[in-house]
Design an enzyme around this catalytic site. Structure first.
Site, short mmCIF file in Angstrom:
data_model
loop_
_atom_site.label_atom_id
_atom_site.label_comp_id
_atom_site.label_asym_id
_atom_site.label_seq_id
_atom_site.Cartn_x
_atom_site.Cartn_y
_atom_site.Cartn_z
N ASP A 68 0.90 -1.10 -0.03
CA ASP A 68 -0.25 -0.16 0.04
C ASP A 68 0.92 1.33 -0.05
O ASP A 68 2.66 1.14 0.00
CB ASP A 68 -1.06 0.30 1.30
CG ASP A 68 -0.13 -0.22 2.30
OD1 ASP A 68 0.35 0.17 2.85
OD2 ASP A 68 -1.23 -0.91 3.34
N ASP A 70 1.49 4.96 0.77
CA ASP A 70 1.20 6.26 1.56
C ASP A 70 1.55 8.20 1.25
O ASP A 70 3.10 7.26 0.41
CB ASP A 70 1.44 6.15 3.43
CG ASP A 70 0.67 5.24 4.21
OD1 ASP A 70 -0.57 5.06 3.69
OD2 ASP A 70 1.51 4.21 4.40
N ASP A 144 8.66 5.99 13.69
CA ASP A 144 9.47 4.80 14.25
C ASP A 144 10.59 4.55 14.16
O ASP A 144 11.18 4.39 14.49
CB ASP A 144 7.95 3.84 14.67
CG ASP A 144 7.80 3.65 13.10
OD1 ASP A 144 7.85 4.09 12.11
OD2 ASP A 144 6.25 2.34 12.86
P1 ATP Z 1 3.30 -2.50 6.10
O1 ATP Z 1 2.22 -1.27 5.40
O2 ATP Z 1 4.24 -2.95 5.02
O3 ATP Z 1 2.69 -3.17 7.32
P2 ATP Z 1 3.77 0.47 6.84
O4 ATP Z 1 5.52 0.78 7.65
O5 ATP Z 1 4.18 1.25 5.62
O6 ATP Z 1 3.97 -1.31 7.45
P3 ATP Z 1 1.68 0.98 8.29
O7 ATP Z 1 1.01 1.00 8.97
O8 ATP Z 1 1.66 1.81 6.89
O9 ATP Z 1 2.69 0.55 8.02
O10 ATP Z 1 2.64 2.98 8.53
C1 ATP Z 1 2.81 3.71 7.52
C2 ATP Z 1 4.15 4.25 7.58
O11 ATP Z 1 3.42 5.49 9.08
C3 ATP Z 1 5.27 3.87 8.48
O12 ATP Z 1 5.98 3.39 7.35
C4 ATP Z 1 5.51 4.65 8.92
O13 ATP Z 1 6.75 5.79 8.68
C5 ATP Z 1 4.89 5.20 9.53
N1 ATP Z 1 4.43 5.41 11.42
C6 ATP Z 1 3.18 3.87 11.71
N2 ATP Z 1 3.05 3.56 12.47
C7 ATP Z 1 3.62 4.49 13.15
C8 ATP Z 1 3.73 4.13 15.37
N3 ATP Z 1 2.92 3.37 15.15
N4 ATP Z 1 4.85 5.30 14.99
C9 ATP Z 1 5.57 6.15 14.56
N5 ATP Z 1 5.02 6.29 13.09
C10 ATP Z 1 4.62 5.35 12.79
MG MG Z 2 2.06 0.37 4.92
#
Ligand code: ATP
Ligand code: MG
Length: 460
Positions: A68, A70, A144
């Site tokens: 996905d 962002d 994070d």
């Molecule tokens: P995936 O989509 O593969 O599960 P992701 O890192 O993209 O992993 P998302 O939940 O889509 O996870 O989050 C998008 C982005 O938002 C992350 O890459 C990170 O930069 C930020 N993020 C998400 N959760 C947190 C958190 N709990 N604290 C700080 N930043 C966060």
């Molecule tokens: Mg993601």
């Protein structure tokens, strides 16, 4: 010259912006979703900054296909919405925009900051409100892990790094931005994310970040149950459920999520059943087949249900009411940590309740059972139980044969089963009467068609 000398001698005053071309890193706009690129294009032509950020950039750099996308921008939610035909502002705590393109949604958010004087935290340090806009640097440092704080401008083809993320990408290291204890206290879900991402991306958690997980693992209990469900669902459906759960147990995080899990692992066959269920789920995810969280929870909690069910039956309760009681007890206990949404919990119950009904192969209810919406999930569950050796493989094979046969043959199979059972019952009766002058059927037998008519009546 003097400046570079000073920079070397004086302690660094915080993160510095580093820019690299996508091409030099082996990525391009073509590695991203066309729609995410369009969103950046549209926002930039309206005069805003816009980048693809987070997981998608990280995954592309690590050679994983992003799932996905962002986008992050300096535009405010209303300004973002105005640029697109199908865009919706969502979220109350933090407002962001979903831009819809057919079946793909691009999540667009505004740069945010994590300023300690402006966020609201609870007594453990967990941030409960952080709706503060910021600049790109602030946005990077509130994320994070370093590898999650990379920004890619697909039009200019450059990657922006403030936190040494590119180095960590090279060494496949998950490093917390800032001080790990503090960042885990702010949001304990980050510990789960560390473990999930390390497994998914085949990365190592940096030693400081790993040690801090062991210290802070109990904080998981402070996270609202509904949020934990979302996280656990993500990790169970990641295609790496089995290894992620093993890693969570190793870090002491599983207990706060699935307190029943340890109990289940300790029961004979419990671990085997869960391992089989998770391996099966991982396989399905990798084959792009649908996986239901309700089914997974049915698997994870089954042995605890079965244990209590057995105990209740042994204490004299009827089989089906006993199963209901056991199910509700287990779901209630689990609800304290992870709330399984009602729509899933309902399906989980149906899967469990159909198990005793599989034993009934001698009445037309078998024909009707196949028509039920949860039949397939309940049947898959039966196959797992058979593979784990907790019910007869013959029972599972019979049902496989039954559903693969056309309706006329199905009625025949039931008839054959009825006759076979009648023969078995009369053989048993004559045996018993020869030995002890005959006895009625005992209540609470757990296997075989003998117990089934009672089960059948009670579930209908
Ligand atoms: P995936 O989509 O593969 O599960 P992701 O890192 O993209 O992993 P998302 O939940 O889509 O996870 O989050 C998008 C982005 O938002 C992350 O890459 C990170 O930069 C930020 N993020 C998400 N959760 C947190 C958190 N709990 N604290 C700080 N930043 C966060
Ligand atoms: Mg993601």
């Amino acid at each position: 010259m003097i400046r570079s000398l000073l920079e070397r001698v004086l302690p660094s005053r915080g993160p510095k912006r580093r820019e690299c071309s996508g091409q030099s890193l082996g990525i391009s706009a073509a590695s991203m979703s066309r729609n995410a690129v369009t969103v950046c294009e549209r926002l930039q032509s309206a005069g805003f900054e816009a980048y693809i950020v987070g997981g998608a950039v990280r995954d592309a750099l690590l050679g994983v296909v992003p799932k996905d996308f962002d986008v992050v921008t300096d535009a405010r939610p209303e300004q973002i919405r105005r640029e697109f035909r199908r865009a919706f502002i969502i979220g109350r705590r933090f407002r962001l925009v979903h831009v819809i393109f057919g079946d793909e949604t691009i999540e667009v958010s505004t740069f945010r900051a994590n300023r300690s004087d402006e966020v609201e935290a609870d007594e453990t340090g967990r941030i409960v409100s952080d709706n503060v806009y910021g600049n790109q640097l602030e946005d990077a440092t509130r994320r994070d892990f370093t590898v999650n704080a990379l920004y890619y401008d697909p039009l200019a083809d450059h990657v922006v790094d403030y936190v040494g993320a590119l180095k960590d990408i090279k060494t496949r290291t998950l490093r917390v931005i800032g001080e790990p204890d503090l960042r885990y206290r702010e949001d304990p879900v980050r510990m789960l994310r560390a473990v999930r991402l390390a497994v998914k991306l085949n990365c190592t958690i940096a030693p400081a970040a790993a040690k801090a997980i062991r210290r802070n693992a109990p904080l998981i209990r402070n996270v609202p149950a509904a949020r934990l469900f979302d996280e656990v669902q993500k990790l169970l459906l990641s295609g790496h459920a089995q290894s992620t759960l093993a890693a969570l147990r190793e870090y002491g995080l599983a207990e706060g999520l699935l307190p029943l899990l340890d109990l289940i692992y300790r029961q004979p066959g419990g671990q085997k059943f869960i391992d089989l269920a998770l391996a099966n789920t991982d396989q399905r995810v990798r084959e792009d087949k649908p996986v239901s969280p309700a089914f997974l929870f049915a698997c994870l909690l089954w042995h605890e249900v079965a244990k209590r069910w057995e105990a209740l039956v042994a204490s004299g309760e009827h089989r089906i009411p006993a199963l209901h009681t056991a199910m509700e007890q287990v779901l209630d206990e689990q609800r304290e940590t992870i709330t399984l949404p009602q729509r899933f919990a309902g399906i989980t119950r149906e899967i469990w309740l159909m198990q005793p009904r599989f034993e009934v192969r001698t009445s037309s209810s078998a024909l009707r059972m196949v028509e039920q919406p949860r039949f397939r999930a309940a049947y898959d569950f039966l196959l797992l139980r058979a593979a784990a050796g907790e019910c007869d493989q013959e029972l599972a094979d019979w049902w496989t044969h039954f559903i693969e046969s056309d309706p006329a043959i199905r009625a025949d199979l039931i008839e054959q089963r009825r006759r076979a059972q009648a023969r078995a019952v009369s053989a048993t009766r004559s045996g018993r009467s020869r030995r002890r002058g005959g006895l009625g059927r005992g209540r609470g037998s757990r296997t075989g068609d003998e117990a089934a008519p009672a089960a059948d009546a009670a579930t209908e």
